[in-house]
Write a protein that holds these residues in place. Structure first.
Motif, PDB file in Angstrom:
ATOM      1  N   ALA A  43      -3.699   7.565   5.502  1.00 23.86           N
ATOM      2  CA  ALA A  43      -3.206   6.760   4.607  1.00 23.86           C
ATOM      3  C   ALA A  43      -1.837   6.421   4.847  1.00 23.86           C
ATOM      4  O   ALA A  43      -1.931   5.191   4.330  1.00 23.86           O
ATOM      5  CB  ALA A  43      -2.581   8.150   3.848  1.00 23.86           C
ATOM      6  N   ILE A  44      -1.553   6.319   6.777  1.00 22.91           N
ATOM      7  CA  ILE A  44      -0.561   5.189   6.656  1.00 22.91           C
ATOM      8  C   ILE A  44      -1.403   3.622   7.455  1.00 22.91           C
ATOM      9  O   ILE A  44      -0.602   2.638   7.482  1.00 22.91           O
ATOM     10  CB  ILE A  44       0.022   5.768   7.779  1.00 22.91           C
ATOM     11  N   GLU A  45      -2.762   3.707   7.711  1.00 21.94           N
ATOM     12  CA  GLU A  45      -4.071   2.813   7.928  1.00 21.94           C
ATOM     13  C   GLU A  45      -3.199   1.803   6.430  1.00 21.94           C
ATOM     14  O   GLU A  45      -3.756   0.620   6.939  1.00 21.94           O
ATOM     15  CB  GLU A  45      -4.828   3.312   7.994  1.00 21.94           C
ATOM     16  N   VAL A  46      -4.116   3.164   5.933  1.00 29.32           N
ATOM     17  CA  VAL A  46      -4.203   2.506   4.503  1.00 29.32           C
ATOM     18  C   VAL A  46      -2.795   1.222   4.267  1.00 29.32           C
ATOM     19  O   VAL A  46      -3.189   0.102   3.511  1.00 29.32           O
ATOM     20  CB  VAL A  46      -4.833   3.040   3.747  1.00 29.32           C
ATOM     21  N   GLN A  98     -12.205  -3.580  -7.874  1.00 31.68           N
ATOM     22  CA  GLN A  98     -10.968  -3.265  -8.581  1.00 31.68           C
ATOM     23  C   GLN A  98     -11.811  -2.841  -9.639  1.00 31.68           C
ATOM     24  O   GLN A  98     -11.352  -3.919 -10.820  1.00 31.68           O
ATOM     25  CB  GLN A  98     -10.394  -5.182  -8.604  1.00 31.68           C
ATOM     26  N   THR A  99     -10.938  -1.661  -9.851  1.00 32.55           N
ATOM     27  CA  THR A  99     -10.832  -0.711 -11.434  1.00 32.55           C
ATOM     28  C   THR A  99      -9.327  -0.538 -12.224  1.00 32.55           C
ATOM     29  O   THR A  99      -9.515   0.229 -12.826  1.00 32.55           O
ATOM     30  CB  THR A  99     -10.858   0.660 -10.115  1.00 32.55           C
ATOM     31  N   GLY A 100      -8.470  -0.594 -10.663  1.00 35.55           N
ATOM     32  CA  GLY A 100      -7.216  -0.602 -11.190  1.00 35.55           C
ATOM     33  C   GLY A 100      -6.910   0.491 -11.123  1.00 35.55           C
ATOM     34  O   GLY A 100      -5.429   1.033 -10.980  1.00 35.55           O
ATOM     35  N   LEU A 103      -5.464   4.247  -6.107  1.00 30.18           N
ATOM     36  CA  LEU A 103      -5.963   5.015  -4.792  1.00 30.18           C
ATOM     37  C   LEU A 103      -7.779   4.324  -4.898  1.00 30.18           C
ATOM     38  O   LEU A 103      -8.493   4.361  -3.551  1.00 30.18           O
ATOM     39  CB  LEU A 103      -6.245   6.535  -5.255  1.00 30.18           C
ATOM     40  N   ILE A 104      -8.024   4.831  -5.414  1.00 30.70           N
ATOM     41  CA  ILE A 104     -10.017   4.047  -5.352  1.00 30.70           C
ATOM     42  C   ILE A 104      -9.733   3.319  -4.848  1.00 30.70           C
ATOM     43  O   ILE A 104     -10.848   2.771  -3.991  1.00 30.70           O
ATOM     44  CB  ILE A 104     -10.754   4.577  -7.137  1.00 30.70           C
ATOM     45  N   ASP A 105      -9.081   2.182  -5.339  1.00 30.12           N
ATOM     46  CA  ASP A 105      -9.516   1.197  -4.194  1.00 30.12           C
ATOM     47  C   ASP A 105      -9.292   0.467  -3.315  1.00 30.12           C
ATOM     48  O   ASP A 105      -9.371  -0.287  -2.995  1.00 30.12           O
ATOM     49  CB  ASP A 105      -8.379  -0.363  -5.402  1.00 30.12           C
ATOM     50  N   ALA A 106      -7.361   1.065  -3.143  1.00 31.58           N
ATOM     51  CA  ALA A 106      -7.498   1.225  -1.341  1.00 31.58           C
ATOM     52  C   ALA A 106      -8.389   1.552  -0.569  1.00 31.58           C
ATOM     53  O   ALA A 106      -9.175   1.380   0.265  1.00 31.58           O
ATOM     54  CB  ALA A 106      -6.051   1.947  -1.154  1.00 31.58           C
ATOM     55  N   LEU A 107      -8.556   3.170  -0.969  1.00 29.71           N
ATOM     56  CA  LEU A 107     -10.039   3.866  -0.541  1.00 29.71           C
ATOM     57  C   LEU A 107     -11.536   2.999  -0.462  1.00 29.71           C
ATOM     58  O   LEU A 107     -11.437   2.277   0.870  1.00 29.71           O
ATOM     59  CB  LEU A 107      -9.944   4.851  -1.011  1.00 29.71           C
ATOM     60  N   ILE A 127     -16.313   1.867 -11.455  1.00 29.91           N
ATOM     61  CA  ILE A 127     -15.066   2.043 -12.584  1.00 29.91           C
ATOM     62  C   ILE A 127     -14.577   3.238 -12.836  1.00 29.91           C
ATOM     63  O   ILE A 127     -15.219   4.068 -11.907  1.00 29.91           O
ATOM     64  CB  ILE A 127     -15.826   1.719 -14.205  1.00 29.91           C
ATOM     65  N   ALA A 128     -12.993   3.149 -12.875  1.00 27.50           N
ATOM     66  CA  ALA A 128     -12.400   4.337 -12.775  1.00 27.50           C
ATOM     67  C   ALA A 128     -11.196   4.340 -14.161  1.00 27.50           C
ATOM     68  O   ALA A 128     -10.381   3.684 -13.600  1.00 27.50           O
ATOM     69  CB  ALA A 128     -12.166   4.811 -11.720  1.00 27.50           C
TER      70      ALA A 128
END
Length: 245
Positions: A43-46, A98-100, A103-107, A127-128
Motif C-alpha cells: 500500500a505504501i509503495e502504490v 482505467q476502471t474508475g 484501488l483496482i486501478d492502482a493494484l 470493468i468495475a
C-alpha cells in the motif's frame, strides 16, 4: 498399576495435543502478521508511486515552461536530460487499465507495469463499479496475490528460457450479480498437488491460501486449471451484501 499407566499415557497425549495446538496457533499468527506486513508495504509503495504521478501531472505547465526555455536558449542537451528525467518518473506506472475504481486501478496498473518492464506480454481488460461491497484490504489480498503469482511464474519462465514468450491475461468485469476475475498466465510445468508455491515446493503457497480464505469469506468461488502450459484462475465474488462469517 494399569490404571496409573493409562492415566499417564492420557496425560502425555493431552500435553502433546496442547503443544501441537500452540505451535499451530503461533504459525497462524506469524502467517497473518506476514501477510499484513506485505499488504502494508505494498500500500505504501502504490501510494508513493501515484503521488509521484499526481505531482508530475500537477506541474505539467511548469514542465512545459522549463522545456520552452531550453528550446529558446538552444540548450538541447539539458532539454534531453530533463525529458529523460520526466520519462523515468512517468514510466514507473503505465495506465494499462482505467476502471474508475481507485484501488483496482492502482493494484493492476502497478503490478502489470512491473510485468511489462520485465518483458512479459500483457492483455488486460477491466470493468468495475466505483464502489464495491468488498473491503479494500480483501480486494488487495485477492488481486495482489493473483498478479504476484502470475508475475512470479512468467518471470521464472523467462529466466529459464530467454526465447520463451510468456504472457499474462487479466479480465475483470461484473457478471450476473458477481465480480468476475480471471487471470491466465503461461506456466511450462503443471503445478504440484494443491497448487503448491513455486517458491517453496514443499509447502502450499501462502498467497494462494490467503486468496482462498478471502474468497470464502465473501461466499465466492475459486476455480484453478492448468492445461498445455497455461494456468488459469477464475474467481467470482458476490456484488450484493451477504452475511459474512
Amino acid at each position: 498399576m494399569n490404571y496409573l499407566f493409562i492415566l499417564l499415557i492420557l496425560l502425555i497425549l493431552l500435553v502433546l495435543v496442547l503443544i501441537i495446538r500452540i505451535l499451530y496457533q503461533r504459525k497462524e499468527l506469524t502467517f497473518h502478521k506476514l501477510q499484513q506486513e506485505e499488504l502494508d508495504d505494498y500500500a505504501i509503495e502504490v501510494e508513493h508511486i501515484y503521488r509521484q504521478l499526481k505531482a508530475i501531472r500537477h506541474d505539467y505547465r511548469n514542465h512545459l515552461q522549463v522545456m520552452d526555455v531550453f528550446v529558446k536558449s538552444k540548450q538541447f542537451e539539458l532539454l534531453e536530460v530533463y525529458i529523460q528525467q520526466l520519462n523515468n518518473e512517468l514510466n514507473q506506472v503505465d495506465t494499462i487499465i482505467q476502471t474508475g475504481n481507485t484501488l483496482i486501478d492502482a493494484l493492476v496498473n502497478t503490478k502489470l507495469s512491473i510485468a511489462k518492464h520485465k518483458g512479459i506480454r500483457l492483455d488486460a481488460t477491466a470493468i468495475a463499479p466505483v464502489i464495491l461491497p468488498i473491503q479494500n484490504v480483501d480486494l488487495s489480498v485477492i488481486i495482489g496475490n493473483l498478479l504476484s503469482n502470475a508475475i512470479d511464474a512468467t518471470t521464472n519462465q523467462l529466466q529459464q528460457n530467454t526465447k520463451s514468450n510468456p504472457f499474462i491475461r487479466l479480465y475483470i468485469a461484473p457478471m450476473t450479480n458477481n465480480l468476475y476475475i480471471s487471470i491466465t498466465n503461461t506456466m511450462d510445468k503443471n503445478p504440484q498437488k494443491n497448487f503448491m508455491s513455486i517458491k517453496a515446493p514443499n509447502r502450499q503457497g501462502y498467497g494462494i491460501r490467503r486468496i482462498d480464505e478471502t474468497v470464502q469469506k465473501y461466499q465466492g468461488f475459486v476455480n484453478r486449471q492448468w492445461e498445455e502450459g497455461v494456468f488459469v484462475t477464475e474467481i467470482t465474488l458476490p456484488l450484493f451484501n451477504k452475511t459474512l462469517d
